[in-house]
Design a protein around this motif. Structure first.
Motif, PDB file in Angstrom:
ATOM      1  N   UNK A  78      -9.237  -0.091   5.557  1.00  0.00           N
ATOM      2  CA  UNK A  78      -8.909   0.982   6.507  1.00  0.00           C
ATOM      3  C   UNK A  78      -9.176   0.527   7.948  1.00  0.00           C
ATOM      4  N   UNK A  79     -10.290  -0.144   8.169  1.00  0.00           N
ATOM      5  CA  UNK A  79     -10.617  -0.648   9.512  1.00  0.00           C
ATOM      6  C   UNK A  79      -9.570  -1.649   9.985  1.00  0.00           C
ATOM      7  N   UNK A  80      -9.169  -2.551   9.112  1.00  0.00           N
ATOM      8  CA  UNK A  80      -8.175  -3.553   9.492  1.00  0.00           C
ATOM      9  C   UNK A  80      -6.830  -2.899   9.799  1.00  0.00           C
ATOM     10  N   UNK A  81      -6.469  -1.900   9.013  1.00  0.00           N
ATOM     11  CA  UNK A  81      -5.202  -1.202   9.266  1.00  0.00           C
ATOM     12  C   UNK A  81      -5.231  -0.475  10.600  1.00  0.00           C
ATOM     13  N   UNK A  82      -6.368   0.112  10.935  1.00  0.00           N
ATOM     14  CA  UNK A  82      -6.474   0.887  12.174  1.00  0.00           C
ATOM     15  C   UNK A  82      -6.526   0.001  13.411  1.00  0.00           C
ATOM     16  N   UNK A  83      -7.196  -1.139  13.310  1.00  0.00           N
ATOM     17  CA  UNK A  83      -7.411  -1.993  14.483  1.00  0.00           C
ATOM     18  C   UNK A  83      -6.397  -3.120  14.617  1.00  0.00           C
ATOM     19  N   UNK A  84      -5.700  -3.454  13.534  1.00  0.00           N
ATOM     20  CA  UNK A  84      -4.770  -4.578  13.571  1.00  0.00           C
ATOM     21  C   UNK A  84      -5.446  -5.927  13.533  1.00  0.00           C
ATOM     22  N   UNK A  85      -6.762  -5.959  13.315  1.00  0.00           N
ATOM     23  CA  UNK A  85      -7.505  -7.217  13.276  1.00  0.00           C
ATOM     24  C   UNK A  85      -7.258  -7.937  11.952  1.00  0.00           C
ATOM     25  N   UNK A  86      -7.367  -9.277  11.944  1.00  0.00           N
ATOM     26  CA  UNK A  86      -7.156 -10.017  10.703  1.00  0.00           C
ATOM     27  C   UNK A  86      -8.371 -10.027   9.790  1.00  0.00           C
ATOM     28  N   UNK A  87      -9.558  -9.874  10.371  1.00  0.00           N
ATOM     29  CA  UNK A  87     -10.793  -9.914   9.605  1.00  0.00           C
ATOM     30  C   UNK A  87     -11.816  -8.997  10.266  1.00  0.00           C
TER      31      UNK A  87
END
Length: 316
Positions: free
Chosen positions: A137-146
């Motif tokens: 969920x965090x990766x989806x929200x922020x667009x970060x790879x890790x």
């Protein structure tokens, strides 16, 4: 190998920070207040309410900046939640420029009253999927790879289970651990040994689920600890950084949190600041331990690590 950590000790800066409640190394009036010591932790533990968002944390509109491209996910310990465990650490991370998120994991369905929001109690292998979904969920929200994980106590084991057994090493860049429990704790070893001698260990585990199967999982020699040790504990794809305290009365002995590896750094709090005898329960409320954790998240950005006597009763 245990790293001999050479830090800049700035007692004067620390005195100002302790007097004002500000975080070491921060000064802007626009920043969130960072208050050290037992007070905020205890108050939040008594009064935290769902959804258990810590100060500065769980801003799902946060966009990582170039200086801090990976969000930090905070993973609490036994009986904690996303709010009470990170009253100082979350605003400190926010002030440093991170997108910071804190989940509450490990509650039993139907928990209410005094048990509402008391996390980390279900079996650790059942909590790890909760962390997995939260990271997604965090990766989806922020667009970060890790992400980077900052974990405390039982949270170190939940994160290890996610990394070792659920493919988390593909999505985790760094695990910073406060009071890790890689070999389990012997804090209740006499009771555990007695149960084994009587041939009722499995029955005891079943009886503890609920109210607290994870309490048994964390004991030295438990099925989960054996599984973790057999896995090697660490993934070669992840960087590890651990802060341990000699005054730990929950991880017994504290050296059960030591694990050497080429991709791991171990720091003992008292070797950085001998007069800081903070124990297990208030590591996230201690400016020395918290600043060391910040350093572990970003070793390329040196921080001034304060050195002051702890303000909590010895060993807590």
């Amino acid at each position: 190998m245990l790293t001999k950590f050479k830090m800049i000790v700035a007692a004067g800066i620390t005195g100002i920070a302790a007097a004002t409640g500000a975080a070491p190394g921060t000064a802007s009036a626009a920043e969130l207040p960072v208050v050290w010591g037992m007070g905020p932790f205890i108050d939040s533990s008594l009064n935290a309410k769902a959804p258990y968002d810590p100060p500065g944390g769980n801003d799902w509109s946060c966009t990582p900046d170039p200086a801090h491209p990976l969000p930090v996910v905070l993973v609490h310990g036994l009986a904690g939640n996303g709010e009470n465990s990170w009253q100082a650490v979350s605003p400190l991370l926010k002030n440093l420029g991170y997108c910071v998120f804190a989940l509450t994991y490990g509650t039993y369905p139907g928990d209410s009253g005094l048990l509402e929001g008391v996390g980390g109690r279900i079996p650790i292998m059942n909590s790890a999927p909760e962390l997995s979904r939260y990271v997604d969920r965090v990766l989806a929200a922020t667009g970060a790879p890790k992400v980077k994980l900052l974990t405390w106590s039982e949270g170190t084991l939940v994160a290890a289970a996610y990394i070792q057994f659920m493919g988390g090493d593909e999505l985790v860049d760094t695990q910073v651990s406060l009071a890790p429990i890689w070999k389990g704790t012997r804090v209740a070893q006499s009771l555990s040994d007695t149960a084994r001698a009587l041939g009722i260990y499995n029955q005891v585990y079943a009886a503890m689920n609920p109210p607290c199967a994870a309490c048994v999982d964390m004991l030295t020699g438990s099925g989960f600890i054996q599984q973790l040790q057999e896995s090697g504990v660490y993934s070669p794809k992840v960087r590890y950084y651990s802060v341990l305290t000699e005054a730990d009365n929950q991880v017994v002995p504290y050296t059960n949190g030591l694990k050497d590896a080429p991709n791991a750094t171990n720091v003992i709090l008292q070797q950085v600041c001998p007069q800081d005898m903070t124990g297990h329960l208030f590591l996230t409320s201690d400016p020395v331990a918290a600043t060391l954790a910040m350093q572990g998240l970003d070793p390329e950005a040196p921080l001034v690590v304060p050195c002051v006597p702890n303000s909590t009763p010895a060993g807590l």
